[in-house]
Design a protein around this motif. Sequence first.
Motif, PDB file in Angstrom:
ATOM      1  N   ASN A  36       0.823  -1.215   0.000  1.00 35.22           N
ATOM      2  CA  ASN A  36       0.000   0.000   0.000  1.00 35.22           C
ATOM      3  C   ASN A  36       0.857   1.263   0.000  1.00 35.22           C
ATOM      4  N   VAL A  37       1.673   1.368  -1.045  1.00 24.15           N
ATOM      5  CA  VAL A  37       2.621   2.475  -1.164  1.00 24.15           C
ATOM      6  C   VAL A  37       1.896   3.816  -1.067  1.00 24.15           C
ATOM      7  N   MET A  38       2.229   4.596  -0.018  1.00 22.67           N
ATOM      8  CA  MET A  38       1.655   5.927   0.212  1.00 22.67           C
ATOM      9  C   MET A  38       0.126   5.896   0.152  1.00 22.67           C
ATOM     10  N   GLY A  39      -0.450   4.828   0.702  1.00 21.68           N
ATOM     11  CA  GLY A  39      -1.889   4.704   0.749  1.00 21.68           C
ATOM     12  C   GLY A  39      -2.532   4.263  -0.544  1.00 21.68           C
ATOM     13  N   SER A  40      -1.738   3.891  -1.539  1.00 22.25           N
ATOM     14  CA  SER A  40      -2.262   3.467  -2.840  1.00 22.25           C
ATOM     15  C   SER A  40      -2.468   1.951  -2.868  1.00 22.25           C
ATOM     16  N   PRO A  41      -3.160   1.444  -3.893  1.00 23.24           N
ATOM     17  CA  PRO A  41      -3.341  -0.013  -4.025  1.00 23.24           C
ATOM     18  C   PRO A  41      -2.151  -0.693  -4.704  1.00 23.24           C
TER      19      PRO A  41
ATOM     20  N   ARG B  17       2.677  -5.004  -7.845  1.00 19.23           N
ATOM     21  CA  ARG B  17       1.312  -5.528  -7.916  1.00 19.23           C
ATOM     22  C   ARG B  17       0.310  -4.401  -7.681  1.00 19.23           C
ATOM     23  N   TYR B  18      -0.697  -4.385  -8.492  1.00 22.05           N
ATOM     24  CA  TYR B  18      -1.764  -3.403  -8.346  1.00 22.05           C
ATOM     25  C   TYR B  18      -3.048  -4.142  -7.989  1.00 22.05           C
ATOM     26  N   SER B  19      -3.696  -3.733  -6.906  1.00 18.38           N
ATOM     27  CA  SER B  19      -4.923  -4.385  -6.460  1.00 18.38           C
ATOM     28  C   SER B  19      -6.127  -3.551  -6.902  1.00 18.38           C
ATOM     29  N   PHE B  20      -6.957  -4.130  -7.754  1.00 16.63           N
ATOM     30  CA  PHE B  20      -8.160  -3.446  -8.187  1.00 16.63           C
ATOM     31  C   PHE B  20      -9.232  -3.507  -7.111  1.00 16.63           C
ATOM     32  N   GLY B  21     -10.110  -2.536  -7.116  1.00 14.38           N
ATOM     33  CA  GLY B  21     -11.168  -2.486  -6.114  1.00 14.38           C
ATOM     34  C   GLY B  21     -12.145  -3.617  -6.265  1.00 14.38           C
ATOM     35  N   SER B  22     -12.827  -3.947  -5.180  1.00 11.12           N
ATOM     36  CA  SER B  22     -13.781  -5.059  -5.198  1.00 11.12           C
ATOM     37  C   SER B  22     -15.038  -4.660  -5.974  1.00 11.12           C
TER      38      SER B  22
END
Length: 204
Positions: A150-155, A199-204
């Motif tokens: 969660n780099v700097m609050g990002s996904p 890795r990028y986590s997309f929203g649910s």
Amino acid sequence: INQFRRSITGHSIQITQNLPYVVNGSTLIASIIQNAGSAELDGGEFEGQIYPIEDLQLSGTASYVHKSFTRLAAGVSPAVAVFNPPTVPEWQLTAGARYHLPLDAAIGSVSLGTTWTWVSTGLNAIDLRTEPFDKFKAHGLLNFNADWSNVMGSPVDISFYMTNALNRSYYYSIQPFYYSLGFSEVSPGAPRMYGFRVRYSFGS
């Protein structure tokens, strides 16, 4: 002790032996595979972890296997009594450490880790003959990794890894064909490698 294991008595073990036979007055040698008898494998495993301080985790595992013949088949040389099942090392050890940096949650979760693994010498085959590459040599491997989640609050998660940091040479697979085909086939373990993963986590 995390786990204790024991095999069933009567485990079938096969060996290769050289036997002489005569053809047209000449003595030749033939290799045969036969049942060597019955054996037992006993051992245990340990796994544990401690937190000496809040953000530091130390972990370790140990595995031990003891092997012995309970009965030798007729005609089998007593030399096989030094039983070591193929590809099963007597000892396997692992030690690890991971430290979580005490950072603000808005920055993300950052941790640094290292692991060290070691395996003892093991036979590649139960064979009364000595041939090239008939043993897996004892070796230890050192690995490092760093993770930023969660780099700097990002996904976005970023990680760095380095495996076999000391660039040790070892074999993870051996096919002993020396007495049948005149050569042995070995597969070396991976050399030192390092890189990054994103890795990028997309929203649910």
